[in-house]
Design a protein around this motif. Sequence first.
Motif, mmCIF file in Angstrom:
data_model
loop_
_atom_site.group_PDB
_atom_site.id
_atom_site.type_symbol
_atom_site.label_atom_id
_atom_site.label_comp_id
_atom_site.label_asym_id
_atom_site.label_seq_id
_atom_site.Cartn_x
_atom_site.Cartn_y
_atom_site.Cartn_z
ATOM 1 N N UNK A 259 -21.702 26.457 -64.366
ATOM 2 C CA UNK A 259 -22.790 26.891 -63.473
ATOM 3 C C UNK A 259 -23.691 25.729 -63.062
ATOM 4 N N UNK A 260 -24.080 24.896 -64.024
ATOM 5 C CA UNK A 260 -24.980 23.781 -63.727
ATOM 6 C C UNK A 260 -24.320 22.781 -62.765
ATOM 7 N N UNK A 261 -23.021 22.542 -62.916
ATOM 8 C CA UNK A 261 -22.300 21.634 -62.024
ATOM 9 C C UNK A 261 -22.270 22.211 -60.613
ATOM 10 N N UNK A 262 -22.089 23.513 -60.529
ATOM 11 C CA UNK A 262 -22.094 24.184 -59.232
ATOM 12 C C UNK A 262 -23.443 24.022 -58.529
ATOM 13 N N UNK A 263 -24.529 24.116 -59.276
ATOM 14 C CA UNK A 263 -25.858 23.945 -58.685
ATOM 15 C C UNK A 263 -26.112 22.490 -58.280
ATOM 16 N N UNK A 264 -25.531 21.551 -58.998
ATOM 17 C CA UNK A 264 -25.601 20.145 -58.573
ATOM 18 C C UNK A 264 -24.896 20.006 -57.225
ATOM 19 N N UNK A 265 -23.779 20.716 -57.063
ATOM 20 C CA UNK A 265 -23.080 20.736 -55.780
ATOM 21 C C UNK A 265 -23.949 21.273 -54.657
ATOM 22 N N UNK A 266 -24.732 22.298 -54.957
ATOM 23 C CA UNK A 266 -25.660 22.858 -53.961
ATOM 24 C C UNK A 266 -26.688 21.806 -53.547
ATOM 25 N N UNK A 267 -27.236 21.103 -54.527
ATOM 26 C CA UNK A 267 -28.224 20.057 -54.230
ATOM 27 C C UNK A 267 -27.592 18.977 -53.350
ATOM 28 N N UNK A 268 -26.361 18.575 -53.646
ATOM 29 C CA UNK A 268 -25.671 17.575 -52.826
ATOM 30 C C UNK A 268 -25.432 18.097 -51.404
ATOM 31 N N UNK A 269 -25.064 19.366 -51.285
ATOM 32 C CA UNK A 269 -24.866 19.951 -49.948
ATOM 33 C C UNK A 269 -26.168 19.927 -49.154
ATOM 34 N N UNK A 270 -27.264 20.343 -49.773
ATOM 35 C CA UNK A 270 -28.561 20.316 -49.077
ATOM 36 C C UNK A 270 -28.969 18.888 -48.727
ATOM 37 N N UNK A 271 -28.802 17.966 -49.676
ATOM 38 C CA UNK A 271 -29.142 16.564 -49.418
ATOM 39 C C UNK A 271 -28.303 15.989 -48.288
ATOM 40 N N UNK A 272 -27.008 16.289 -48.293
ATOM 41 C CA UNK A 272 -26.126 15.825 -47.225
ATOM 42 C C UNK A 272 -26.502 16.415 -45.883
ATOM 43 N N UNK A 273 -26.858 17.683 -45.885
ATOM 44 C CA UNK A 273 -27.264 18.337 -44.637
ATOM 45 C C UNK A 273 -28.557 17.729 -44.095
ATOM 46 N N UNK A 274 -29.520 17.479 -44.965
ATOM 47 C CA UNK A 274 -30.778 16.849 -44.530
ATOM 48 C C UNK A 274 -30.535 15.437 -43.998
ATOM 49 N N UNK A 275 -29.693 14.670 -44.684
ATOM 50 C CA UNK A 275 -29.370 13.324 -44.218
ATOM 51 C C UNK A 275 -28.643 13.378 -42.877
ATOM 52 N N UNK A 276 -27.777 14.360 -42.699
ATOM 53 C CA UNK A 276 -27.057 14.516 -41.437
ATOM 54 C C UNK A 276 -28.020 14.797 -40.283
ATOM 55 N N UNK A 277 -28.946 15.719 -40.498
ATOM 56 C CA UNK A 277 -29.938 16.042 -39.456
ATOM 57 C C UNK A 277 -30.784 14.809 -39.142
ATOM 58 N N UNK A 278 -31.241 14.126 -40.166
ATOM 59 C CA UNK A 278 -32.045 12.904 -39.979
ATOM 60 C C UNK A 278 -31.238 11.848 -39.210
ATOM 61 N N UNK A 279 -29.949 11.749 -39.510
ATOM 62 C CA UNK A 279 -29.073 10.800 -38.821
ATOM 63 C C UNK A 279 -28.917 11.158 -37.349
ATOM 64 N N UNK A 280 -28.695 12.439 -37.062
ATOM 65 C CA UNK A 280 -28.571 12.870 -35.666
ATOM 66 C C UNK A 280 -29.837 12.557 -34.882
ATOM 67 N N UNK A 281 -30.977 12.839 -35.490
ATOM 68 C CA UNK A 281 -32.248 12.546 -34.822
ATOM 69 C C UNK A 281 -32.430 11.044 -34.628
ATOM 70 N N UNK A 282 -32.054 10.270 -35.631
ATOM 71 C CA UNK A 282 -32.182 8.814 -35.548
ATOM 72 C C UNK A 282 -31.232 8.227 -34.507
ATOM 73 N N UNK A 283 -30.061 8.807 -34.380
ATOM 74 C CA UNK A 283 -29.039 8.311 -33.465
ATOM 75 C C UNK A 283 -29.462 8.412 -32.000
ATOM 76 N N UNK A 284 -30.223 9.445 -31.687
ATOM 77 C CA UNK A 284 -30.630 9.636 -30.299
ATOM 78 C C UNK A 284 -29.427 9.782 -29.390
ATOM 79 N N UNK A 285 -29.439 9.071 -28.269
ATOM 80 C CA UNK A 285 -28.364 9.167 -27.278
ATOM 81 C C UNK A 285 -27.148 8.319 -27.630
#
Length: 187
Positions: A73-99
Amino acid sequence: MQGYIAVTTITIFIILVIIRSIQLKKFGIKVFKFGKMDKKDFIIPPFALLLLYVIISNVFHFPRLGTELFYYEVVSWIGVVLCFGGLLLFVYSLLSFGKSFRVGIDEENPGSLITTGAFSISRNPIFTAFGMVLLGEFLIYPNWIVLVYLILGFWLFNRQVLLEEQSLVKIYGEAYTQYCQHVRRYI
């Protein structure tokens, strides 16, 4: 619950890329350059769809592929944290990338060299985000098929990064070389 987060993360990734592509198309920018320089890139989408099925089948109890290697269970929740972190980094990257956002290598109309925002902490924040999500998906569903995807995914990401770096040196020259000296390839 973790399974729903895994499916939602992948779905949001896909939606964000589609939305960004539509937005940039309005400016006359063709985002998808995938497969233009390396025709073997076209084998990736069917495998990505298979991964999506493996994740979805676990959540919605469709016929499953592969077997679970372990579950904590704890490993699965670490996976959730990584998914959220990856998603936040992805959004930040898209915004940073611009055109300048592209899927694949665009040597004809590359856009400007981006070195700020997410690109000030990683030369490849989008690939880093994908890697975080893929690792998170594996920790949520430690299936041997997802493990194979994780290993192949990291190899493919690195392969693509190396190809892009060669192209970026040709396009931006010394400016890109200087940038490489100050910012890491990943994190």
